[in-house]
Design a protein around this motif. Sequence first.
Motif, PDB file in Angstrom:
ATOM      1  N   ILE A   9       2.167  -7.680   4.425  1.00 21.69           N
ATOM      2  CA  ILE A   9       1.544  -6.406   4.074  1.00 21.69           C
ATOM      3  C   ILE A   9       2.435  -5.412   4.349  1.00 21.69           C
ATOM      4  CG2 ILE A   9      -0.466  -4.952   4.391  1.00 21.69           C
ATOM      5  CD1 ILE A   9      -1.944  -7.366   5.533  1.00 21.69           C
ATOM      6  N   LYS A  10       2.680  -4.441   3.515  1.00 19.24           N
ATOM      7  CA  LYS A  10       3.724  -3.318   3.842  1.00 19.24           C
ATOM      8  C   LYS A  10       3.013  -1.951   3.343  1.00 19.24           C
ATOM      9  CE  LYS A  10       6.602  -5.223   0.752  1.00 19.24           C
ATOM     10  NZ  LYS A  10       7.909  -5.632   0.054  1.00 19.24           N
ATOM     11  N   TYR A  11       3.276  -0.969   4.067  1.00 17.81           N
ATOM     12  CA  TYR A  11       2.774   0.412   3.877  1.00 17.81           C
ATOM     13  C   TYR A  11       3.934   1.325   3.710  1.00 17.81           C
ATOM     14  CZ  TYR A  11      -1.342  -1.850   5.978  1.00 17.81           C
ATOM     15  OH  TYR A  11      -2.334  -2.786   6.279  1.00 17.81           O
ATOM     16  N   TYR A  12       3.728   2.005   2.477  1.00 25.08           N
ATOM     17  CA  TYR A  12       4.913   3.230   2.435  1.00 25.08           C
ATOM     18  C   TYR A  12       4.288   4.497   2.297  1.00 25.08           C
ATOM     19  CZ  TYR A  12       7.892  -0.993   1.807  1.00 25.08           C
ATOM     20  OH  TYR A  12       8.527  -2.042   1.812  1.00 25.08           O
ATOM     21  N   GLY A  13       4.884   5.457   2.250  1.00 23.08           N
ATOM     22  CA  GLY A  13       4.437   6.921   1.880  1.00 23.08           C
ATOM     23  C   GLY A  13       5.577   7.732   1.343  1.00 23.08           C
ATOM     24  N   GLU A  14       5.032   8.770   0.234  1.00 22.66           N
ATOM     25  CA  GLU A  14       6.065   9.720  -0.081  1.00 22.66           C
ATOM     26  C   GLU A  14       6.440  10.807   0.667  1.00 22.66           C
ATOM     27  OE1 GLU A  14       4.447  11.601  -3.532  1.00 22.66           O
ATOM     28  OE2 GLU A  14       4.284   9.596  -4.884  1.00 22.66           O
ATOM     29  N   CYS A  64       0.924  -1.184  -0.101  1.00 21.46           N
ATOM     30  CA  CYS A  64       0.030   0.068   0.109  1.00 21.46           C
ATOM     31  C   CYS A  64       0.996   1.211   0.099  1.00 21.46           C
ATOM     32  CB  CYS A  64      -0.910  -0.006   1.268  1.00 21.46           C
ATOM     33  SG  CYS A  64      -2.114   1.263   1.498  1.00 21.46           S
ATOM     34  N   ARG A  65       0.801   2.191  -0.913  1.00 23.82           N
ATOM     35  CA  ARG A  65       1.710   3.244  -1.187  1.00 23.82           C
ATOM     36  C   ARG A  65       0.904   4.516  -1.199  1.00 23.82           C
ATOM     37  NH1 ARG A  65       6.787   2.275  -2.495  1.00 23.82           N
ATOM     38  NH2 ARG A  65       7.021   0.111  -3.291  1.00 23.82           N
ATOM     39  N   LEU A  66       0.868   5.543  -0.151  1.00 25.17           N
ATOM     40  CA  LEU A  66       0.131   6.567   0.090  1.00 25.17           C
ATOM     41  C   LEU A  66       1.033   7.736  -0.700  1.00 25.17           C
ATOM     42  CD1 LEU A  66      -1.048   4.707   2.206  1.00 25.17           C
ATOM     43  CD2 LEU A  66      -1.228   6.641   3.617  1.00 25.17           C
ATOM     44  N   SER A  67       0.444   8.876  -1.542  1.00 21.59           N
ATOM     45  CA  SER A  67       1.273   9.424  -1.954  1.00 21.59           C
ATOM     46  C   SER A  67       0.365  10.945  -2.241  1.00 21.59           C
ATOM     47  CB  SER A  67       1.503   8.989  -3.738  1.00 21.59           C
ATOM     48  OG  SER A  67       0.150   8.745  -4.585  1.00 21.59           O
ATOM     49  N   GLY A  68       0.956  11.703  -3.083  1.00 21.73           N
ATOM     50  CA  GLY A  68       0.007  12.983  -3.225  1.00 21.73           C
ATOM     51  C   GLY A  68      -1.121  12.668  -4.090  1.00 21.73           C
ATOM     52  N   ALA A  69      -1.202  11.822  -4.999  1.00 22.12           N
ATOM     53  CA  ALA A  69      -2.303  11.544  -5.673  1.00 22.12           C
ATOM     54  C   ALA A  69      -3.429  10.862  -4.939  1.00 22.12           C
ATOM     55  CB  ALA A  69      -2.055  10.653  -6.942  1.00 22.12           C
ATOM     56  N   ALA A  70      -2.985  10.057  -3.867  1.00 23.33           N
ATOM     57  CA  ALA A  70      -3.790   9.245  -3.091  1.00 23.33           C
ATOM     58  C   ALA A  70      -3.399   9.087  -1.599  1.00 23.33           C
ATOM     59  CB  ALA A  70      -3.928   7.852  -3.446  1.00 23.33           C
ATOM     60  N   PRO A  71      -3.597  10.275  -1.025  1.00 21.74           N
ATOM     61  CA  PRO A  71      -3.139  10.620   0.435  1.00 21.74           C
ATOM     62  C   PRO A  71      -3.798   9.896   1.649  1.00 21.74           C
ATOM     63  CG  PRO A  71      -3.961  12.711  -0.224  1.00 21.74           C
ATOM     64  CD  PRO A  71      -4.126  11.712  -1.369  1.00 21.74           C
ATOM     65  N   VAL A  72      -4.981   9.481   1.288  1.00 21.42           N
ATOM     66  CA  VAL A  72      -6.010   9.212   2.329  1.00 21.42           C
ATOM     67  C   VAL A  72      -6.416   7.696   1.876  1.00 21.42           C
ATOM     68  CG1 VAL A  72      -7.989   9.261   3.726  1.00 21.42           C
ATOM     69  CG2 VAL A  72      -6.760  11.297   3.252  1.00 21.42           C
ATOM     70  N   GLN A  73      -6.132   6.530   2.439  1.00 20.94           N
ATOM     71  CA  GLN A  73      -6.347   5.171   1.972  1.00 20.94           C
ATOM     72  C   GLN A  73      -7.066   4.413   3.189  1.00 20.94           C
ATOM     73  OE1 GLN A  73      -3.946   3.087  -0.781  1.00 20.94           O
ATOM     74  NE2 GLN A  73      -2.775   5.050  -1.419  1.00 20.94           N
ATOM     75  N   SER A  74      -8.001   3.433   2.894  1.00 19.26           N
ATOM     76  CA  SER A  74      -8.508   2.624   3.922  1.00 19.26           C
ATOM     77  C   SER A  74      -8.625   1.191   3.274  1.00 19.26           C
ATOM     78  CB  SER A  74      -9.287   3.137   4.729  1.00 19.26           C
ATOM     79  OG  SER A  74     -10.497   3.357   3.938  1.00 19.26           O
ATOM     80  N   GLU A  75      -8.511   0.247   3.942  1.00 15.74           N
ATOM     81  CA  GLU A  75      -8.721  -1.161   3.501  1.00 15.74           C
ATOM     82  C   GLU A  75      -9.298  -1.991   4.344  1.00 15.74           C
ATOM     83  OE1 GLU A  75      -4.987  -2.179   5.433  1.00 15.74           O
ATOM     84  OE2 GLU A  75      -5.438  -0.502   4.116  1.00 15.74           O
ATOM     85  N   GLY A 120       7.280  14.193   2.570  1.00 16.23           N
ATOM     86  CA  GLY A 120       6.754  15.307   2.292  1.00 16.23           C
ATOM     87  C   GLY A 120       5.192  15.614   2.011  1.00 16.23           C
ATOM     88  N   THR A 121       4.758  14.421   2.045  1.00 13.90           N
ATOM     89  CA  THR A 121       3.066  14.128   1.559  1.00 13.90           C
ATOM     90  C   THR A 121       2.278  13.768   2.946  1.00 13.90           C
ATOM     91  OG1 THR A 121       3.693  13.453  -0.497  1.00 13.90           O
ATOM     92  CG2 THR A 121       1.374  13.220   0.318  1.00 13.90           C
ATOM     93  N   PRO A 122       1.530  14.983   3.444  1.00 12.10           N
ATOM     94  CA  PRO A 122       0.564  14.505   4.586  1.00 12.10           C
ATOM     95  C   PRO A 122      -0.189  13.377   4.112  1.00 12.10           C
ATOM     96  CG  PRO A 122       0.936  16.876   4.111  1.00 12.10           C
ATOM     97  CD  PRO A 122       1.614  16.193   2.912  1.00 12.10           C
ATOM     98  N   ALA A 123      -0.489  12.406   4.751  1.00 14.87           N
ATOM     99  CA  ALA A 123      -0.992  10.990   4.636  1.00 14.87           C
ATOM    100  C   ALA A 123      -1.838  10.300   5.700  1.00 14.87           C
ATOM    101  CB  ALA A 123      -0.402   9.988   3.696  1.00 14.87           C
ATOM    102  N   GLU A 124      -2.737   9.784   5.251  1.00 21.12           N
ATOM    103  CA  GLU A 124      -3.629   8.908   6.319  1.00 21.12           C
ATOM    104  C   GLU A 124      -4.019   7.705   5.926  1.00 21.12           C
ATOM    105  OE1 GLU A 124      -7.931   9.417   8.669  1.00 21.12           O
ATOM    106  OE2 GLU A 124      -6.737  11.291   8.121  1.00 21.12           O
ATOM    107  N   HIS A 125      -3.435   6.680   6.633  1.00 20.36           N
ATOM    108  CA  HIS A 125      -3.970   5.323   6.571  1.00 20.36           C
ATOM    109  C   HIS A 125      -4.981   4.813   7.673  1.00 20.36           C
ATOM    110  CE1 HIS A 125      -3.395   0.780   7.143  1.00 20.36           C
ATOM    111  NE2 HIS A 125      -3.732   1.027   5.821  1.00 20.36           N
ATOM    112  N   THR A 126      -5.907   4.049   7.100  1.00 21.81           N
ATOM    113  CA  THR A 126      -6.920   3.278   8.131  1.00 21.81           C
ATOM    114  C   THR A 126      -7.425   1.919   7.614  1.00 21.81           C
ATOM    115  OG1 THR A 126      -7.875   5.381   8.908  1.00 21.81           O
ATOM    116  CG2 THR A 126      -8.876   3.434   9.635  1.00 21.81           C
ATOM    117  N   GLY A 127      -7.078   0.930   8.287  1.00 24.18           N
ATOM    118  CA  GLY A 127      -7.310  -0.392   8.068  1.00 24.18           C
ATOM    119  C   GLY A 127      -7.629  -1.402   9.015  1.00 24.18           C
ATOM    120  N   ILE A 128      -8.494  -2.488   8.535  1.00 23.95           N
ATOM    121  CA  ILE A 128      -8.659  -3.666   9.282  1.00 23.95           C
ATOM    122  C   ILE A 128      -8.214  -4.900   8.768  1.00 23.95           C
ATOM    123  CG2 ILE A 128     -10.655  -4.944  10.489  1.00 23.95           C
ATOM    124  CD1 ILE A 128     -12.119  -2.470  11.081  1.00 23.95           C
TER     125      ILE A 128
END
Length: 364
Positions: A128-133, A101-112, A135-143
Amino acid sequence: MSQSIVINRMPVRVWRRPRVNEIEVLLNPAQSSASPESFVIENPEELMLSRQIPETGFKNRGADYFVPEALSAFIAGSAAQRHHIRIPRGYAQAAPLVITCRLSGAAPVQSEELYIQAEEGSKACVIIKYYGEDGTPAEHTGITRVTCAPGSELHLIKLQSLNKQATHTDAVEAIVDAKASLTITMAELGAAVSNASCSVQLAGESAQLKLDVLYLGDGDRKLDMTYRAEHRGKKTLSDIKARGILHGTSHKVLRDTLDFVKGASGSKGREEESVLLLGSKARNISVPLLLCGEHDVEGAHAASSGRLDEDVMFYILSRGISEEDARKLVAKASFDVILEDIPDEQIREEIMAAVEESIDRRGE
């Protein structure tokens, strides 16, 4: 619409002053326009995958309180990714299934929402791996929900390596049936705020859980973690082991609970945490909890924290090793007890690279 939700609640309330009974988080719904590259599943063995998640049966098994109802409802209404991973009966997986799962400027908020179903006698590993770009404010939520049928073996590995502008809220809940074995490895290495939890019910006789946790706190990072093993079946075994490194002005709370329910006779559980403090301003709070509703059980818990041993450092430095490299050696030694049980070499290297980079920055 943003929603405020209470998570990581203690099974029983303790003294309020340390503020460890629960935390409240503000969550935002995911963006449905995320690119395909933001959530990738590598399935070399062609396991059974579906975007439709069936009824997991958690509420019928008395485990509906593991993940707060409000969080479940939020994910049900906002998750952009839903996947059911079914490991067929008797199947032995040669290579792990990997989700990135990659959080980026195009998709900064993700959940699964993920459901991993290990059927009877199966054997598999899911990473399961979570990465982010940067300098990009991002938010991940998952269950992530897991069921292990009788005789199955599953290793779930979660690597959280988001950037310093990210918020991470993640919950795992699992039910392990008779003679099944579940190993969970969780590495909390990134994000400005990381809220992680894992609750496992050992439901069947001789069910086993091995839960390993690694965490790294530097800068002003905030970590809030809750782990729980509930023994319901007879002769069940659990081993919760946590290793952490804190420096900078980081703040960490870890709650780990062994809960022996009436009827779990002959069960054994152990919880252990060790924290290496590399700075004087980091704050460390550990809340080990032992609940017992059955007489014929064995439960043990231990928590320790300490700074670098001066004698050890003197010995290493006297061998011509720099202070910075000495810190890295001691940090690696503290993590080795868990790293050696991670089958994926790349994961091991990523964890140690994050630790070494943090030490190079002096915890900033």
